[in-house]
Motif scaffolding. Sequence first.
Motif, PDB file in Angstrom:
ATOM      1  N   PHE A  97     -39.971 -43.191   8.563  1.00 17.62           N
ATOM      2  CA  PHE A  97     -38.642 -43.760   8.796  1.00 17.62           C
ATOM      3  C   PHE A  97     -37.819 -43.778   7.503  1.00 17.62           C
ATOM      4  O   PHE A  97     -36.623 -43.453   7.505  1.00 17.62           O
ATOM      5  N   THR A  98     -38.449 -44.133   6.383  1.00 13.80           N
ATOM      6  CA  THR A  98     -37.739 -44.206   5.100  1.00 13.80           C
ATOM      7  C   THR A  98     -37.287 -42.827   4.640  1.00 13.80           C
ATOM      8  O   THR A  98     -36.141 -42.648   4.200  1.00 13.80           O
ATOM      9  N   VAL A  99     -38.170 -41.830   4.746  1.00 13.11           N
ATOM     10  CA  VAL A  99     -37.808 -40.457   4.371  1.00 13.11           C
ATOM     11  C   VAL A  99     -36.695 -39.938   5.281  1.00 13.11           C
ATOM     12  O   VAL A  99     -35.726 -39.321   4.817  1.00 13.11           O
ATOM     13  N   GLY A 100     -36.815 -40.213   6.580  1.00 12.28           N
ATOM     14  CA  GLY A 100     -35.768 -39.810   7.524  1.00 12.28           C
ATOM     15  C   GLY A 100     -34.431 -40.440   7.177  1.00 12.28           C
ATOM     16  O   GLY A 100     -33.385 -39.782   7.223  1.00 12.28           O
ATOM     17  N   SER A 101     -34.436 -41.724   6.805  1.00 11.66           N
ATOM     18  CA  SER A 101     -33.191 -42.424   6.429  1.00 11.66           C
ATOM     19  C   SER A 101     -32.551 -41.794   5.204  1.00 11.66           C
ATOM     20  O   SER A 101     -31.327 -41.609   5.150  1.00 11.66           O
ATOM     21  N   LEU A 102     -33.383 -41.469   4.212  1.00 15.62           N
ATOM     22  CA  LEU A 102     -32.878 -40.816   2.993  1.00 15.62           C
ATOM     23  C   LEU A 102     -32.186 -39.504   3.331  1.00 15.62           C
ATOM     24  O   LEU A 102     -31.070 -39.235   2.870  1.00 15.62           O
ATOM     25  N   LEU A 103     -32.836 -38.701   4.177  1.00 17.79           N
ATOM     26  CA  LEU A 103     -32.290 -37.379   4.497  1.00 17.79           C
ATOM     27  C   LEU A 103     -31.073 -37.467   5.413  1.00 17.79           C
ATOM     28  O   LEU A 103     -30.184 -36.624   5.336  1.00 17.79           O
TER      29      LEU A 103
ATOM     30  N   GLY B 146     -28.895 -39.933   5.168  1.00 16.86           N
ATOM     31  CA  GLY B 146     -27.856 -40.331   4.217  1.00 16.86           C
ATOM     32  C   GLY B 146     -27.354 -39.194   3.349  1.00 16.86           C
ATOM     33  O   GLY B 146     -26.208 -39.222   2.881  1.00 16.86           O
ATOM     34  N   LEU B 147     -28.208 -38.180   3.141  1.00 15.78           N
ATOM     35  CA  LEU B 147     -27.837 -37.033   2.294  1.00 15.78           C
ATOM     36  C   LEU B 147     -27.405 -35.820   3.107  1.00 15.78           C
ATOM     37  O   LEU B 147     -27.093 -34.768   2.527  1.00 15.78           O
ATOM     38  N   ALA B 148     -27.377 -35.937   4.431  1.00 16.72           N
ATOM     39  CA  ALA B 148     -27.091 -34.789   5.308  1.00 16.72           C
ATOM     40  C   ALA B 148     -25.728 -34.171   4.996  1.00 16.72           C
ATOM     41  O   ALA B 148     -24.736 -34.886   4.819  1.00 16.72           O
ATOM     42  N   THR B 149     -25.707 -32.841   4.945  1.00 18.68           N
ATOM     43  CA  THR B 149     -24.467 -32.120   4.617  1.00 18.68           C
ATOM     44  C   THR B 149     -23.861 -31.420   5.826  1.00 18.68           C
ATOM     45  O   THR B 149     -22.770 -30.855   5.727  1.00 18.68           O
ATOM     46  N   ASN B 150     -24.568 -31.420   6.945  1.00 20.43           N
ATOM     47  CA  ASN B 150     -24.036 -30.789   8.159  1.00 20.43           C
ATOM     48  C   ASN B 150     -24.633 -31.463   9.390  1.00 20.43           C
ATOM     49  O   ASN B 150     -25.607 -32.233   9.296  1.00 20.43           O
ATOM     50  N   GLY B 151     -24.067 -31.150  10.545  1.00 18.34           N
ATOM     51  CA  GLY B 151     -24.489 -31.792  11.779  1.00 18.34           C
ATOM     52  C   GLY B 151     -25.923 -31.491  12.172  1.00 18.34           C
ATOM     53  O   GLY B 151     -26.642 -32.361  12.660  1.00 18.34           O
ATOM     54  N   THR B 152     -26.371 -30.244  11.941  1.00 16.97           N
ATOM     55  CA  THR B 152     -27.738 -29.856  12.313  1.00 16.97           C
ATOM     56  C   THR B 152     -28.769 -30.682  11.557  1.00 16.97           C
ATOM     57  O   THR B 152     -29.731 -31.201  12.138  1.00 16.97           O
ATOM     58  N   LEU B 153     -28.571 -30.824  10.240  1.00 24.04           N
ATOM     59  CA  LEU B 153     -29.507 -31.605   9.426  1.00 24.04           C
ATOM     60  C   LEU B 153     -29.457 -33.083   9.825  1.00 24.04           C
ATOM     61  O   LEU B 153     -30.498 -33.751   9.917  1.00 24.04           O
ATOM     62  N   LEU B 154     -28.265 -33.587  10.080  1.00 22.78           N
ATOM     63  CA  LEU B 154     -28.112 -34.990  10.483  1.00 22.78           C
ATOM     64  C   LEU B 154     -28.895 -35.270  11.766  1.00 22.78           C
ATOM     65  O   LEU B 154     -29.646 -36.242  11.855  1.00 22.78           O
ATOM     66  N   ILE B 155     -28.741 -34.399  12.764  1.00 24.45           N
ATOM     67  CA  ILE B 155     -29.416 -34.591  14.054  1.00 24.45           C
ATOM     68  C   ILE B 155     -30.933 -34.481  13.894  1.00 24.45           C
ATOM     69  O   ILE B 155     -31.695 -35.281  14.442  1.00 24.45           O
ATOM     70  N   ALA B 156     -31.388 -33.475  13.112  1.00 22.80           N
ATOM     71  CA  ALA B 156     -32.829 -33.288  12.906  1.00 22.80           C
ATOM     72  C   ALA B 156     -33.448 -34.506  12.224  1.00 22.80           C
ATOM     73  O   ALA B 156     -34.549 -34.954  12.592  1.00 22.80           O
ATOM     74  N   MET B 157     -32.750 -35.062  11.249  1.00 26.95           N
ATOM     75  CA  MET B 157     -33.305 -36.213  10.522  1.00 26.95           C
ATOM     76  C   MET B 157     -33.204 -37.509  11.331  1.00 26.95           C
ATOM     77  O   MET B 157     -34.007 -38.410  11.154  1.00 26.95           O
ATOM     78  N   ARG B 158     -32.227 -37.577  12.238  1.00 29.73           N
ATOM     79  CA  ARG B 158     -32.200 -38.721  13.167  1.00 29.73           C
ATOM     80  C   ARG B 158     -33.415 -38.660  14.097  1.00 29.73           C
ATOM     81  O   ARG B 158     -34.003 -39.687  14.429  1.00 29.73           O
ATOM     82  N   ALA B 159     -33.797 -37.433  14.496  1.00 32.86           N
ATOM     83  CA  ALA B 159     -35.008 -37.271  15.304  1.00 32.86           C
ATOM     84  C   ALA B 159     -36.234 -37.718  14.512  1.00 32.86           C
ATOM     85  O   ALA B 159     -37.139 -38.372  15.063  1.00 32.86           O
ATOM     86  N   LEU B 160     -36.274 -37.382  13.211  1.00 32.67           N
ATOM     87  CA  LEU B 160     -37.392 -37.810  12.361  1.00 32.67           C
ATOM     88  C   LEU B 160     -37.430 -39.338  12.251  1.00 32.67           C
ATOM     89  O   LEU B 160     -38.511 -39.948  12.292  1.00 32.67           O
ATOM     90  N   GLN B 161     -36.264 -39.956  12.105  1.00 30.89           N
ATOM     91  CA  GLN B 161     -36.200 -41.425  12.106  1.00 30.89           C
ATOM     92  C   GLN B 161     -36.782 -41.995  13.398  1.00 30.89           C
ATOM     93  O   GLN B 161     -37.487 -43.005  13.379  1.00 30.89           O
ATOM     94  N   GLY B 162     -36.490 -41.337  14.519  1.00 29.02           N
ATOM     95  CA  GLY B 162     -37.017 -41.790  15.805  1.00 29.02           C
ATOM     96  C   GLY B 162     -38.535 -41.749  15.849  1.00 29.02           C
ATOM     97  O   GLY B 162     -39.168 -42.647  16.416  1.00 29.02           O
ATOM     98  N   VAL B 163     -39.133 -40.727  15.224  1.00 31.90           N
ATOM     99  CA  VAL B 163     -40.598 -40.640  15.144  1.00 31.90           C
ATOM    100  C   VAL B 163     -41.147 -41.841  14.370  1.00 31.90           C
ATOM    101  O   VAL B 163     -42.099 -42.511  14.795  1.00 31.90           O
ATOM    102  N   GLY B 164     -40.519 -42.129  13.219  1.00 37.51           N
ATOM    103  CA  GLY B 164     -40.945 -43.284  12.421  1.00 37.51           C
ATOM    104  C   GLY B 164     -40.806 -44.589  13.177  1.00 37.51           C
ATOM    105  O   GLY B 164     -41.704 -45.446  13.155  1.00 37.51           O
TER     106      GLY B 164
END
Length: 448
Positions: free
Chosen positions: A83-89, A91-109
Motif C-alpha cells: 500500500f505504501t509503495v503504491g501510494s508513493l507511485l 503521488g508521482l504518476a505522470t500519466n493516466g495509465t501509471l495512475l490507474i495501475a498504481m491505484r490497482a496496486l494500492q487496492g492489492v495492499g
Amino acid sequence: MKQTKFGMVLPVILISYFMILLDNSIVFTSTVKMAADLNLNAQTLSWVTNAYALTFGGLLMLGGRAGDIFGRRRVFLLGLLIFTVGSLLVGLATNGTLLIAMRALQGVGSAILAPTTLALLMDRYRGLMRTRAIIYYGATGGLGASFGLVIGGLIASYLSWRVGFLLNVPIGIVMALLTLKFVPASQPITGKIDWLGALFSVIGIIALVYSINGAQRPVLTAIIAVVFLALFIWQERRTAQPMMPLRLFADRERSSAYLARFFFLGAMISYFFLTPQAMQHVYHFTPLMAALGFLPETVPQFIFATLVSRLNYRFSNGQIMLAGTLITTLGLVLAAVVQVQTGYFWAIAVPMVIIGIGQGFTLSPLTVSGVAHTDPEIAGSASGVVNTVHQVGSSFGLSVITLLTANLVSPVVSYNKAVWIMAWFMVIALFAVINIQFTHKGAETNEH
C-alpha cells in the motif's frame, strides 16, 4: 492476568486502517484536479476508482485467509509495504495509465491490510477488551470515510492532490516500524491456501464489482460473476481447508450482520458521494465549502462513536445497533421528505446531525456482530467477509442509485430520488438488524 490496557497494538492497527479509508475519500474530492493535471477524460477518470475497487474487492477473501495461514503480523506488514509503495507511485504518476495501475496496486495492499487489521485485534484482545477494540475499529471505518471528505477537500483546495497520497509514505514507514516493535508475531495455523477457491472467488468478486462499477456489458459480466461465485461455493463445500468456511454463514447473527452491513454501506457511501455534489450543483458551494458542509454529520458521528464503548456497559451490542440503524433511517427519511431545494439547513444540515448520530452508533456494533462467535481458525476469513461485504455493498448501492437516476437531468430531482432509494436501502438494513435482536432473544430463551 486480566487485560486492562490496549497498549500500542490498537493505535497501530487503527491508524493503518484509517490510512486506507482516508485515501479513498481523498479521491472523491480530488478527481477534478487529477483530470486537469493529467489530461484525463471522464472514462479514464472513472478507472482511478474502478481499478482500486476491483483489486480491493476481489482479493479481500484471499487476504483474510492468508493472515490465518502465514501469520497475521507477517501478512499485515506485506500489505502495509504494498500500500505504501503504491501510494508513493500514485503521488508521482505522470500519466493516466501509471495512475490507474498504481491505484490497482494500492487496492492489492488494502485487500491484505483491511481483513488482517481486524483479525489482529481479535488475536490480541479477549472478552470486553476485544469488544471495545472492535468498537473502535468500526468507529474508525465510519470516521475514515466522513473525515476523509473534509481532509480531502482541504488538501484539494490548498495543496496538490498528490500530497494526499504522498502523506501515506512516512505514515506507512512509521506504522511498519511500530508493528515490528509492538505487534507480537502470531502463530500461523497448520493448513494451506485453497488456491482453486481463491481463483474462483477473485474472478467472481472482480466480475461482480466490475458489473456494478461500469462494465460495457454489465449483464454478461454479472452472469460470469454468478457462475464463478457458484463455483467458489461448490469448491468451499468440498475442500477440507476452505478459504471461506461456509459455517461463517450458519450463524444467524453473523449472516444478518453481513446483510445489514451490505445495505447500510450501500446507502451511506452513496450519501457521502452524492451529497457533496448536490451541495455544489444546487447551492453552488465550492469543493471546500461542500467538504466543510459535511461537518454536521462528521462531528456527531465522532462524538457518538466514542460513546459506544461506554454504552456497552449498560446496553447490549444488539440494542445499540438497533437504535443506531433506526436513527440513521429516520435521518435519511427526513432528508427525503424535506427535499434538497428547501435549503442547506433543513434539507442537509439537520438530517446530517441525525445520520451522524445513527452511524456513530451502528458501524461498531455491526462489526462486532460480523465476527461474533468465531474461533482463531476462521477469524481471518470472518474479517475478510466483513470487509468484502463492506466494499461490494458500497459499490452496489452507489451503482444502483446512479443507474436509477441517470436519466434525470435536474440535479434537484436526481438527488431527491437518490435519497429515497438510500432510505429504502436503510430500511432493509434495519430489518436485518431486527433479525439479530430476535436471534439474541431466542438464545436467551433457550438458556432459561
